[in-house]
Design a protein around this motif. Structure first.
Motif, short mmCIF file in Angstrom:
data_model
loop_
_atom_site.label_atom_id
_atom_site.label_comp_id
_atom_site.label_asym_id
_atom_site.label_seq_id
_atom_site.Cartn_x
_atom_site.Cartn_y
_atom_site.Cartn_z
N GLY A 95 0.84 -1.13 0.05
CA GLY A 95 0.03 -0.19 -0.12
C GLY A 95 0.90 1.33 0.07
N ASP A 96 1.87 1.31 0.82
CA ASP A 96 2.77 2.26 1.04
C ASP A 96 3.42 2.64 -0.19
N TYR A 97 3.87 1.41 -0.85
CA TYR A 97 4.75 1.35 -2.43
C TYR A 97 3.98 1.92 -3.40
N ALA A 98 2.53 1.66 -3.33
CA ALA A 98 1.75 2.09 -4.48
C ALA A 98 1.75 3.57 -4.33
N GLN A 99 1.38 4.10 -3.33
CA GLN A 99 1.22 5.50 -2.96
C GLN A 99 2.78 6.26 -3.29
N ALA A 100 3.79 5.54 -2.98
CA ALA A 100 5.37 5.89 -3.17
C ALA A 100 5.51 6.34 -4.75
N VAL A 101 5.23 5.23 -5.28
CA VAL A 101 5.55 5.32 -6.89
C VAL A 101 4.58 6.59 -7.55
N MET A 102 3.49 6.67 -7.02
CA MET A 102 2.66 7.82 -7.65
C MET A 102 3.23 9.08 -7.12
N ASP A 103 3.62 9.13 -5.74
CA ASP A 103 4.28 10.51 -5.30
C ASP A 103 5.56 10.64 -6.09
N LEU A 104 6.10 9.76 -6.38
CA LEU A 104 7.46 10.06 -7.00
C LEU A 104 7.30 10.60 -8.56
N GLY A 105 6.09 10.05 -9.11
CA GLY A 105 5.91 10.58 -10.48
C GLY A 105 5.47 12.12 -10.24
N ALA A 106 4.58 12.44 -9.22
CA ALA A 106 3.90 13.63 -9.07
C ALA A 106 4.98 14.79 -8.57
N THR A 107 5.92 14.21 -7.81
CA THR A 107 6.78 15.50 -7.32
C THR A 107 8.35 15.44 -7.87
N ILE A 108 8.70 14.23 -8.31
CA ILE A 108 10.09 14.18 -8.88
C ILE A 108 10.26 13.70 -10.38
#
Length: 350
Positions: free
Chosen positions: A181-194
Motif C-alpha cells: 500500500g505504501d509502495y503504491a502511493q510512493a510510486v505515484m508520489d514519485l511521479g507527481a513530485t520528482i
DNA sequence: AAGCCGGGGTT
DNA sequence: AACCCAGGCTT
C-alpha cells in the motif's frame, strides 16, 4: 548490468517525503485506512489533480461520513456537490457503487481486486489502488504517473496507449510483498513530485541509479504519446430566464451523455453547423451580446445566450423553476455557471 | 481499438 | 490560444 530499482529505496524515500493529503494515512501511523475514504478519493482523482479534489473530498466526507450515508443521499444532492469537478459519469457511478456496497455487501467494500473490479466506476487502476492502499494487498497500480516512471526507468519509446501492457508488466515486476500500500502511493508520489512530465528532478530521485532514460538523457521526452485529434468548434444557444419572483428556469439534463444528470439552462443542441433555436417558452428574449466559450474533452463550445424576465403566469414547455433559495450556482457544471455569471447582472438589476 | 466524457494549469 | 495532464465506460 544495471541494478533493478529497489522497492526498499523508494519506501525509504516515501517514509521521509510522503505528501500530506486529506485522504492519506501517513506511513508508520498505527491506524488502518478507511476503504470508503480511499475509494472516494481515488474516484475523485481519476483524471483530476490533487489541488482540485481537496475541497470536494472534505465536503463529501463531512456531508456523508460513511458509504451507507452516501448511498442514502438524494441523487441531485450528490450531483450538485460534484458540480465543477467534471466527468459527471463518475458521480452517477459513485452513487450506484455506494448502493451496491450498502445493499449487496453489507456496507463494507470487498477486499479483493477481482471483486472491486465488478463495481460501477471501478476499473483496473482504481481496483488495484483500493486493494493495495486500503487492504495492503500486493496489487500493482498503473496510473499516468506510474506509466511515466516505468517508461523512463526502462527507456521505453513505444508511444502510449500501445505501450500500456509493457509498462504494466514492468510495474508489476517491481511491486513488493512488503508494504504494498505504501509502495503504491510512493510510486505515484514519485511521479507527481520528482519524475514530473517536464523538468524531472533526476538529481534527487531515489531511483536515479537504476534509471536508463537518465543515462540516455531521454527522460524529459518520455513517455511518447500518439498525437491527438484536433477539436472542432460547436455552437449552441442557452436560454437563461428569471421569473418576476426571482426563480430561475432550469432543467435536469438526461442521464446519459455530456453533463449527464446535471442541472443546466434549457437550450439548443450543440452542433458544428448553426444551431436551431429552441426557446423553452415564447418570450421577449434579448441578446446580452456576450458569448460563453468553454472547452470540453473533444470540442470547443461557443454558447450564445438569450435572456428574458418571465411573468408569474409563465408555463414553459421545458424546465422547472427553482426559487432563489433552492438554486445554488455552485451546483451548476462549469459551462452553465459561466452562462449564469454573464446573465446574472442584466437579469437581477430591477 | 477507438470514441465519449471536464476542468484546470502551463507555456 | 494552444498545449498538457489523465481512468472508465461504451460501442
Amino acid at each position: 548490468m544495471r541494478e533493478k530499482p529497489q522497492s526498499a529505496d523508494l519506501l525509504h524515500w516515501y517514509d521521509r517525503h510522503a505528501r500530506n493529503l486529506p485522504w492519506r494515512v501517513p506511513p508508520g501511523a498505527e491506524v488502518d485506512p478507511d476503504p470508503y475514504r480511499v475509494w472516494l478519493s481515488e474516484v475523485m482523482l481519476q483524471q483530476t489533480t490533487v489541488a482540485a479534489v481537496k475541497s470536494y473530498f472534505e465536503r463529501f466526507t463531512t456531508l456523508w461520513p460513511t458509504v451507507s450515508n452516501l448511498a442514502d443521499a438524494e441523487d441531485q444532492a450528490v450531483m450538485g456537490e460534484w458540480a465543477g469537478l467534471g466527468y459527471y459519469a463518475r458521480a452517477r457511478n459513485l452513487l450506484k457503487c455506494a448502493r451496491v456496497v450498502r445493499d449487496a455487501h453489507g456496507g463494507r467494500f470487498p477486499d479483493q481486486r477481482e471483486d472491486l473490479l465488478k463495481l460501477p466506476g471501478i476499473g483496473p487502476y482504481t481496483a488495484s489502488a483500493i486493494a493495495a492502499i486500503a487492504f495492503d494487498r500486493a496489487e500493482t497500480v498503473v496510473d499516468g504517473n506510474v506509466e511515466r516512471v516505468m517508461a523512463r526507468l526502462y527507456d521505453i519509446h513505444t508511444p502510449l496507449p500501445a505501450a500500456k501492457p509493457e509498462l504494466t508488466e514492468k510495474a508489476a515486476g517491481l511491486t513488493p510483498d512488503l508494504r504494498p500500500g505504501d509502495y503504491a502511493q510512493a510510486v505515484m508520489d514519485l511521479g507527481a513530485t520528482i519524475c514530473t512530465p517536464r523538468n524531472p528532478a533526476c538529481g534527487i530521485c531515489p531511483w536515479s541509479a537504476a534509471c536508463i532514460a537518465r543515462v540516455n538523457r531521454t527522460a524529459a521526452e518520455l513517455p511518447k504519446k500518439t498525437p491527438k485529434k484536433p477539436k472542432p468548434i460547436r455552437h449552441g444557444i442557452a436560454y437563461v430566464a428569471r421569473r418576476e419572483d426571482g426563480a430561475w428556469l432550469l432543467e435536469q439534463r438526461p442521464d446519459k451523455g455530456l453533463l449527464g444528470g446535471m442541472l443546466g439552462w434549457p437550450g439548443s443542441d450543440w452542433t458544428e453547423a448553426d444551431p436551431l433555436p429552441a426557446p423553452p417558452i415564447e418570450a421577449d428574449w434579448h441578446d446580452p451580446n456576450a458569448e460563453v466559450r468553454h472547452t470540453f474533452t473533444h470540442f470547443h463550445l461557443r454558447l450564445t445566450l438569450r435572456l428574458a424576465t418571465l411573468p408569474m403566469t409563465a408555463a414553459p414547455e421545458r424546465g422547472t423553476f427553482l426559487s432563489q433559495t433552492e438554486f445554488r450556482p455552485a451546483n451548476l457544471p462549469t459551462v452553465m455557471r459561466k452562462a449564469f455569471d454573464l446573465a446574472r447582472d442584466p437579469l437581477t438589476k430591477d
